[in-house]
Design a protein around this motif. Structure first.
Motif, PDB file in Angstrom:
ATOM      1  N   SER A  27       0.835  -1.210   0.000  1.00 33.43           N
ATOM      2  CA  SER A  27       0.000   0.000   0.000  1.00 33.43           C
ATOM      3  C   SER A  27       0.870   1.261   0.000  1.00 33.43           C
ATOM      4  CB  SER A  27      -0.973  -0.002   1.177  1.00 33.43           C
ATOM      5  OG  SER A  27      -0.292  -0.108   2.388  1.00 33.43           O
ATOM      6  N   TYR A  28       2.029   1.227   0.661  1.00 38.57           N
ATOM      7  CA  TYR A  28       2.943   2.368   0.647  1.00 38.57           C
ATOM      8  C   TYR A  28       3.472   2.607  -0.777  1.00 38.57           C
ATOM      9  CZ  TYR A  28       6.802   5.441   1.979  1.00 38.57           C
ATOM     10  OH  TYR A  28       7.668   6.508   2.092  1.00 38.57           O
ATOM     11  N   ASP A  67       3.076   5.276  -6.940  1.00 37.03           N
ATOM     12  CA  ASP A  67       2.016   5.028  -7.914  1.00 37.03           C
ATOM     13  C   ASP A  67       2.246   3.704  -8.639  1.00 37.03           C
ATOM     14  OD1 ASP A  67      -0.382   5.611  -9.195  1.00 37.03           O
ATOM     15  OD2 ASP A  67       0.648   6.532 -10.897  1.00 37.03           O
ATOM     16  N   LYS A 104       1.958   1.878  -3.515  1.00 39.57           N
ATOM     17  CA  LYS A 104       0.859   2.422  -4.307  1.00 39.57           C
ATOM     18  C   LYS A 104       0.706   3.918  -4.062  1.00 39.57           C
ATOM     19  CE  LYS A 104      -4.065   1.851  -5.203  1.00 39.57           C
ATOM     20  NZ  LYS A 104      -4.094   1.765  -6.622  1.00 39.57           N
ATOM     21  N   GLU A 105       0.829   4.340  -2.805  1.00 37.17           N
ATOM     22  CA  GLU A 105       0.673   5.749  -2.451  1.00 37.17           C
ATOM     23  C   GLU A 105       1.838   6.598  -2.939  1.00 37.17           C
ATOM     24  OE1 GLU A 105       0.081   6.210   1.752  1.00 37.17           O
ATOM     25  OE2 GLU A 105      -1.390   4.585   1.781  1.00 37.17           O
ATOM     26  N   LYS A 106       3.043   6.179  -2.613  1.00 40.85           N
ATOM     27  CA  LYS A 106       4.228   7.014  -2.853  1.00 40.85           C
ATOM     28  C   LYS A 106       4.824   6.885  -4.252  1.00 40.85           C
ATOM     29  CE  LYS A 106       4.183   8.704   1.237  1.00 40.85           C
ATOM     30  NZ  LYS A 106       3.736  10.052   1.460  1.00 40.85           N
ATOM     31  N   GLU A 121       1.356  -0.288  -8.282  1.00 38.82           N
ATOM     32  CA  GLU A 121       0.515  -1.252  -7.586  1.00 38.82           C
ATOM     33  C   GLU A 121       1.114  -2.638  -7.733  1.00 38.82           C
ATOM     34  OE1 GLU A 121      -4.232  -2.217  -7.219  1.00 38.82           O
ATOM     35  OE2 GLU A 121      -3.529  -0.602  -8.485  1.00 38.82           O
TER      36      GLU A 121
END
Length: 148
Positions: free
Chosen positions: A104-105, A111, A107-109, A113
Motif C-alpha cells: 500500500s505504501y 504510484d 501504491k501511495e508514494k 501497484e
C-alpha cells in the motif's frame, strides 16, 4: 514499408561479418538487438511527421507526431525490485512493515501497484542477503521486515 525492410536487410548484411565474429550466440543476439534499437531510433528521428513507425522493441505501432502519447506509453513504472531497493536506501524500513503495508505504501508514494506475491520473493531475497531482517509479528502472526 517494403522499402524499409529492404533497407534493413541491406544494413544487416553489412554488419553480419562483425556479428558472426563473436563466438557466443547470446552476445550476437545482444549486439544485433542494440544495433536494431539504434537503427530504429535513427529512423524515428528521420521519418516525416505523421507516418507510422515501430517503437524500439517492435511491439506496437505509433504515430511519430504523437510524442506525448509515446512518452506516456514508452516510459515504464519502476519494477518491484527497484522500488524496494529505493525503500531500503530510505528510512522506511527502520520500523517493521508487513508485506501488505509495503504494497500500500508503494501504491501511495510510487504510484506502483504490486501484489503481495510480487513483493514477497524480493523481500525474502533481501532478508537472505542480510539487507533486511524478517520477523514474525506477535500481534497477527505475519512476517514483518525491518532493516538489519
Amino acid at each position: 514499408m517494403n522499402r524499409q525492410i529492404e533497407k534493413l536487410k541491406r544494413q544487416l548484411t553489412e554488419i553480419a561479418e562483425v556479428v558472426n565474429s563473436f563466438q557466443s550466440e547470446a552476445v550476437q543476439v545482444r549486439v544485433v538487438d542494440r544495433l536494431l534499437d539504434e537503427i530504429m531510433e535513427i529512423e524515428r528521428v528521420d521519418t516525416a511527421e505523421g507516418s507510422e513507425i515501430f517503437n524500439n522493441r517492435n511491439r506496437r505501432l505509433r504515430v511519430a507526431n504523437d510524442t506525448e502519447n509515446y512518452q506516456t506509453q514508452g516510459r515504464k513504472k519502476p519494477g518491484a525490485t527497484k522500488v524496494l531497493n529505493q525503500l531500503l536506501l530510505s528510512d522506511y524500513f527502520k520500523t517493521p512493515h508487513s508485506i501488505s503495508s509495503i504494497a500500500s505504501y508503494c501504491k501511495e508514494k510510487f504510484d506502483s501497484e504490486f501484489k503481495t506475491s510480487e513483493l514477497s520473493g524480493i523481500l525474502l531475497k533481501l532478508a537472505k542477503e542480510n539487507k533486511l531482517k524478517r520477523e514474525r509479528s506477535n500481534e497477527n502472526n505475519r512476517f514483518e521486515y525491518v532493516v538489519v
